[in-house]
Scaffold this motif. Structure first.
Motif, short mmCIF file in Angstrom:
data_model
loop_
_atom_site.label_atom_id
_atom_site.label_comp_id
_atom_site.label_asym_id
_atom_site.label_seq_id
_atom_site.Cartn_x
_atom_site.Cartn_y
_atom_site.Cartn_z
N PHE A 1 0.96 -8.12 -0.76
CA PHE A 1 0.41 -6.97 0.14
C PHE A 1 1.41 -5.68 0.10
CE2 PHE A 1 0.43 -5.25 4.53
CZ PHE A 1 -0.52 -4.93 4.72
N GLU A 2 2.35 -5.78 -0.06
CA GLU A 2 3.38 -4.75 -0.08
C GLU A 2 3.28 -4.00 -1.42
OE1 GLU A 2 7.46 -5.97 1.26
OE2 GLU A 2 6.61 -6.61 3.02
N ARG A 3 3.28 -4.65 -2.42
CA ARG A 3 3.07 -4.13 -3.75
C ARG A 3 1.76 -3.33 -3.77
NH1 ARG A 3 3.19 -8.51 -7.33
NH2 ARG A 3 4.92 -9.22 -6.29
N ASP A 4 0.67 -3.85 -3.49
CA ASP A 4 -0.49 -3.30 -3.68
C ASP A 4 -1.08 -2.42 -2.56
OD1 ASP A 4 -0.91 -5.30 -5.53
OD2 ASP A 4 -2.43 -6.49 -4.50
N THR A 5 -0.49 -2.27 -1.27
CA THR A 5 -0.86 -1.40 -0.48
C THR A 5 0.09 -0.33 -0.12
OG1 THR A 5 -0.33 -2.63 1.51
CG2 THR A 5 -2.51 -3.16 0.51
N GLY A 6 1.50 -0.79 0.05
CA GLY A 6 2.51 -0.01 0.21
C GLY A 6 2.90 -0.04 1.70
N HIS A 7 1.97 -0.83 2.27
CA HIS A 7 2.50 -1.14 3.55
C HIS A 7 3.49 -2.07 3.83
CE1 HIS A 7 -0.56 1.07 5.42
NE2 HIS A 7 -1.39 0.77 4.67
N LYS A 8 4.25 -2.35 4.81
CA LYS A 8 5.20 -3.55 4.79
C LYS A 8 4.92 -4.42 5.93
CE LYS A 8 10.08 -3.99 5.32
NZ LYS A 8 10.09 -5.37 5.52
N ALA A 9 4.81 -5.79 5.52
CA ALA A 9 4.52 -6.61 6.40
C ALA A 9 5.68 -7.32 6.85
CB ALA A 9 3.44 -7.55 5.91
N THR A 10 6.14 -7.29 8.33
CA THR A 10 7.41 -8.37 8.76
C THR A 10 6.75 -9.46 9.56
OG1 THR A 10 8.54 -6.22 9.28
CG2 THR A 10 9.35 -8.14 10.16
N LEU A 11 7.23 -10.78 8.93
CA LEU A 11 6.59 -11.91 9.35
C LEU A 11 7.65 -12.53 10.17
CD1 LEU A 11 5.41 -13.35 5.91
CD2 LEU A 11 4.16 -11.92 7.52
N SER A 12 7.08 -13.32 11.49
CA SER A 12 7.79 -14.07 12.18
C SER A 12 7.05 -15.45 12.42
CB SER A 12 7.70 -13.45 13.69
OG SER A 12 8.56 -12.05 13.73
N PHE A 13 7.85 -16.49 12.33
CA PHE A 13 7.12 -17.82 12.31
C PHE A 13 7.36 -18.49 13.62
CE2 PHE A 13 8.75 -16.46 8.03
CZ PHE A 13 7.38 -16.45 7.57
N ALA B 1 1.92 7.54 1.27
CA ALA B 1 2.00 8.65 2.25
C ALA B 1 1.46 8.29 3.59
CB ALA B 1 0.84 9.88 1.94
N GLN B 2 0.68 7.13 3.80
CA GLN B 2 0.30 6.76 5.01
C GLN B 2 1.09 5.20 5.24
OE1 GLN B 2 -3.72 5.46 4.55
NE2 GLN B 2 -4.18 7.64 4.01
N ALA B 3 1.96 4.84 4.46
CA ALA B 3 2.48 3.43 4.65
C ALA B 3 2.89 3.10 6.00
CB ALA B 3 3.60 3.20 3.56
N GLY B 4 2.60 2.14 6.51
CA GLY B 4 3.06 1.82 8.05
C GLY B 4 3.84 0.33 7.88
N ALA C 1 -2.31 -2.88 10.02
CA ALA C 1 -2.78 -4.05 10.67
C ALA C 1 -4.14 -4.33 10.08
CB ALA C 1 -2.82 -4.00 12.26
N GLU C 2 -5.05 -3.10 10.16
CA GLU C 2 -6.30 -3.39 9.65
C GLU C 2 -6.32 -3.66 8.10
OE1 GLU C 2 -8.44 0.10 10.79
OE2 GLU C 2 -7.93 -0.41 12.86
N ALA C 3 -5.30 -2.99 7.50
CA ALA C 3 -5.22 -3.27 5.97
C ALA C 3 -4.76 -4.62 5.48
CB ALA C 3 -3.99 -2.26 5.29
#
Lengths: 224, 246
Positions: free
Chosen positions: B40-52, B16-19, B223-225
């Protein structure tokens, strides 16, 4: 202001670009002549090979040079067998990389200039009993002068601006392989922006002066 | 049934509050970051986009408006600098991983487990990451200084721009040996091929890699998550399996 290490890198870059350009004119001229005059089937494939370095990203080209020239690569095995040693991390290695990388920028303008001459002047020279080599030096080369100038300028400038290839096979050794582009990158990565600005500025001024001198020389040569 | 309903409810509240969180990651941490992002995505529902990228480059991009919420730096000075300059949120900085330095050769048997090969000097090139740019390079210099070998070895340095390139110089055999990161040699929790000396941590300053929330990530739950998740056991297990200490 510029530090001694910066001046060393500027000097090394000028040396690399000069040696590379001279070698390219030496290798590129006969190659361009052949490409311009031949009716052989090989013209297409060879022309394409010469143009390939434009396609490959420099770091990719550099990476494969590192593999090829390294102790496990075929060229590396050959140079070791021939007693030259291994080329990566040396000035000689940078010259080899730069020659390959800047090849199309030298060969293509000269080739175009030779093609633009056409058969007429050379046939005229032949009827005046000029030997082929004589006709080449006293007719073709002077007529192709603008092509040579463009080739020299592009070959030199392209080598000065080279980064990816040097980064991959250079090893950042002072006075050997630490050229200006790599050093500017280092300054930026180290967040030493003031130093980077000075060196980048110095590089632009230096390149401008060299190019200006070449162009002035050419226009004076034409008037004469 | 009741438990399933609870799990479902939790999952729904998470989505519901996925960011989204945009994470800038130091190049040496690429592989573990990818794994952690999946968990992280599986456990929290948030999506992390990585740049290297290299830490210095990421810093320049962040200072010039890159859209990153979090930085996982390859050192501890860059996040501190960002914080001091007002580009990062104060109080969010922490060490997410500590790197280990390794003297490595692609050739089996060249490097002994005490690093005596440095004294014997039977090599032409030794690769190190540029000590001015890379903490692993600085640690290599400290190690050589501690062993009183710097003067003897220095002339044979080939400097790579980062630790990834130092590894490449050694892996291709162009340098017989070099100082690399343990994390580059770990495969499935074990040291890979070649020969290696894992440098005792007492010979150099700890190679701390810090994370920090960037200005743009202020007030973003994702970000906090992410920061919280990075401190958790699952993330720590991944980080350890790649040869870092936590």
């Amino acid at each position: 202001m510029l530090a001694p290490a910066d001046f060393a890198a500027l000097w090394l870059t000028a040396k690399l670009a000069t040696v590379t350009t001279l070698l390219l004119l030496l290798i590129g001229t006969p190659l361009a002549w052949w490409l311009a005059r031949t009716r052989s089937w090989w013209k297409g494939p060879l022309g394409a090979v010469v143009a390939l370095p434009i396609v490959l990203p420099p770091t990719v080209l550099g990476f494969y040079l590192l593999l090829l020239l390294g102790p496990n690569g075929p060229v590396g095995r050959f140079t070791e067998w021939a007693g030259i040693g291994l080329l990566p991390f040396s000035f000689g290695g940078l010259v080899v990389g730069s020659v390959l990388y800047s090849m199309p920028f030298v060969v293509q303008p000269i080739q175009n200039a030779f093609e633009a001459i056409g058969d007429g002047p050379l046939e005229a020279a032949a009827t005046l009993r000029a030997a082929p080599l004589d006709a080449f030096f006293s007719v073709a080369v002077p007529l192709a002068r603008p092509g040579f100038l463009t080739a020299t300028v592009l070959g030199f400038a392209h080598t000065v601006g080279e980064f990816g290839v040097v980064l991959m096979i250079g090893g950042n050794i002072p006075d050997q392989t630490r050229v200006v582009s790599v050093l500017i990158y280092d300054h930026v990565e180290a967040m030493d922006y003031a130093q980077a600005h000075w060196l980048a500025g110095g590089m632009v001024v230096f390149a401008f002066l060299v190019l200006l001198a070449l162009y002035l020389l050419n226009s004076r040569g034409r008037r004469a | 049934m009741k438990r399933n309903a609870l799990v479902l409810g939790l999952a729904m509240s998470a989505t519901a509050q996925a960011g989204d969180v945009q994470v800038a990651v130091a190049a040496n941490f690429m592989a573990p970051a990818k794994q952690i992002a999946q968990h992280f995505e599986r456990d929290t529902g948030h999506k992390a986009t990585l740049s290297f990228g290299g830490t210095g480059k990421l810093y320049a991009q962040i200072r010039n408006g890159a859209p990153f919420d979090v930085m996982l730096a390859g050192d501890d000075t860059t996040p501190a600098r960002l914080e001091a300059e007002g580009g990062a949120l104060a109080g969010t900085r922490f060490t997410y991983a500590t790197g280990r330095l390794v003297l490595w050769s692609a050739r089996p048997g060249l490097v002994d487990d005490k690093g005596e090969v440095l004294k014997k000097g039977e090599f032409k090139h030794i690769a190190i990451a540029n000590p001015r740019l890379a903490p692993y390079g600085a640690a290599a210099i400290e190690t050589l200084t501690a062993r009183r070998l710097l003067d003897a070895v220095q002339a044979r340095f080939v400097q790579a721009d980062n630790i990834a390139q130092a590894h490449q110089f050694v892996a291709t055999g162009n340098a017989e040996l070099g100082f690399v990161a343990l994390s580059q040699l770990m495969k499935n929790g074990k040291l890979g091929e070649g020969s290696a000396w894992v440098v005792p941590a007492s010979l150099h300053q700890p190679i701390r890699q810090d994370a920090v929330i960037i200005d743009k990530g202020k007030g973003k739950p994702a970000a906090e998550a992410w920061m919280k998740y990075l401190k958790g056991d699952k993330a720590k297990a991944v980080i350890k399996s790649f040869g870092y200490e936590v």
